[in-house]
Design an enzyme around this catalytic site. Structure first.
Site, mmCIF file in Angstrom:
data_model
loop_
_atom_site.group_PDB
_atom_site.id
_atom_site.type_symbol
_atom_site.label_atom_id
_atom_site.label_comp_id
_atom_site.label_asym_id
_atom_site.label_seq_id
_atom_site.Cartn_x
_atom_site.Cartn_y
_atom_site.Cartn_z
ATOM 1 C CE LYS A 11 -4.866 24.174 56.444
ATOM 2 N NZ LYS A 11 -5.863 25.126 55.356
ATOM 3 C CE1 TYR A 51 -6.135 29.640 58.271
ATOM 4 C CE2 TYR A 51 -7.212 28.309 59.852
ATOM 5 C CZ TYR A 51 -6.501 28.184 58.658
ATOM 6 O OH TYR A 51 -5.616 27.433 57.862
ATOM 7 N NE ARG A 87 1.053 31.537 50.301
ATOM 8 C CZ ARG A 87 -0.163 31.636 50.976
ATOM 9 N NH1 ARG A 87 -0.843 31.294 52.301
ATOM 10 N NH2 ARG A 87 -1.049 32.345 50.235
ATOM 11 C CB THR A 93 -6.382 28.767 48.396
ATOM 12 O OG1 THR A 93 -5.516 29.676 48.900
ATOM 13 C CG2 THR A 93 -7.285 28.442 49.283
ATOM 14 N NE ARG A 104 -3.203 24.091 50.464
ATOM 15 C CZ ARG A 104 -3.096 25.538 50.654
ATOM 16 N NH1 ARG A 104 -3.059 26.520 49.828
ATOM 17 N NH2 ARG A 104 -3.379 25.967 52.117
ATOM 18 C CG ASN A 114 -6.398 24.013 52.036
ATOM 19 O OD1 ASN A 114 -6.345 23.601 53.042
ATOM 20 N ND2 ASN A 114 -6.466 24.986 51.340
ATOM 21 C CG HIS A 117 -1.320 27.723 57.606
ATOM 22 N ND1 HIS A 117 -1.985 28.648 57.201
ATOM 23 C CD2 HIS A 117 -0.129 28.108 58.335
ATOM 24 C CE1 HIS A 117 -1.592 29.755 57.520
ATOM 25 N NE2 HIS A 117 -0.522 29.560 58.288
ATOM 26 C CD GLU A 128 0.396 32.522 60.076
ATOM 27 O OE1 GLU A 128 1.024 31.506 59.635
ATOM 28 O OE2 GLU A 128 -0.489 33.053 59.457
#
Ligand code: DAT
Ligand code: MG
Length: 151
Positions: A11, A51, A87, A93, A104, A114, A117, A128
């Protein structure tokens, strides 16, 4: 086993903080295959489509402002179990809840910043990647290390 695909994105805060190499390294070292990579300034429309499941949440406008605030690094990764594993590598998150050792957990402090993604299902991985990449931007290749990663 079934090979799946995930969309990973550094991000704007991750780019601004100089964490692009560090984040790519986590997935590269794990042993997944990179099939797409680009620096990209996304439109509001693309951010909203990405999103779309969060449309209506109170934080949605801020989330869209954040994601469109500067360039992001878009990645497509492939491998057996890559969606769930990515993940785990990314962590919770809320970075304060994310375990040490996760991206993270090691590198961020707030949900609204954070830094990365990762798709939440193989279906969303495909969706995506299709949203962020053209077919010509994706490469199919055979990494030389493949036989040393899986028997
Ligand atoms: P994740 O990115 O871990 O898949 P998500 O899909 O639930 O999390 O939400 C997408 C992003 O939206 C998340 O990375 C940060 C933001 N977000 C989620 N919940 C939030 C909240 N309660 N307050 C502010 N931002 C939030
Ligand atoms: Mg999500």
């Amino acid at each position: 086993e079934l090979v799946d695909q995930t969309y990973i994105m550094v991000k704007p805060d991750g780019v601004q903080r100089g964490l692009v190499g560090e984040i790519i390294s986590r997935f590269e070292k794990k042993g997944f295959k990179l099939t797409g990579l680009k620096l990209f300034q996304c439109s509001k429309e693309l951010a909203e489509e990405h999103y779309k499941d969060l449309k209506g949440k109170s934080f949605f406008p801020k989330l869209i402002d954040y994601i469109t605030s500067g360039p992001v690094v878009c990645m497509a990764w492939e491998g057996v179990g890559v969606v769930a594993s990515a993940r785990k590598l990314i962590g919770a998150t809320d970075p304060l809840q994310a375990e040490p050792g996760t991206i993270r957990g090691d590198l961020a402090v707030q949900t609204g910043r954070n830094i990365v993604h990762g798709s939440d299902s193989p279906e969303n991985g495909k969706r995506e990647i299709g949203l962020w990449f053209n077919e010509a931007e994706l490469c199919q290749w055979n990494p030389a290390q493949a036989p040393w990663l899986r028997e």
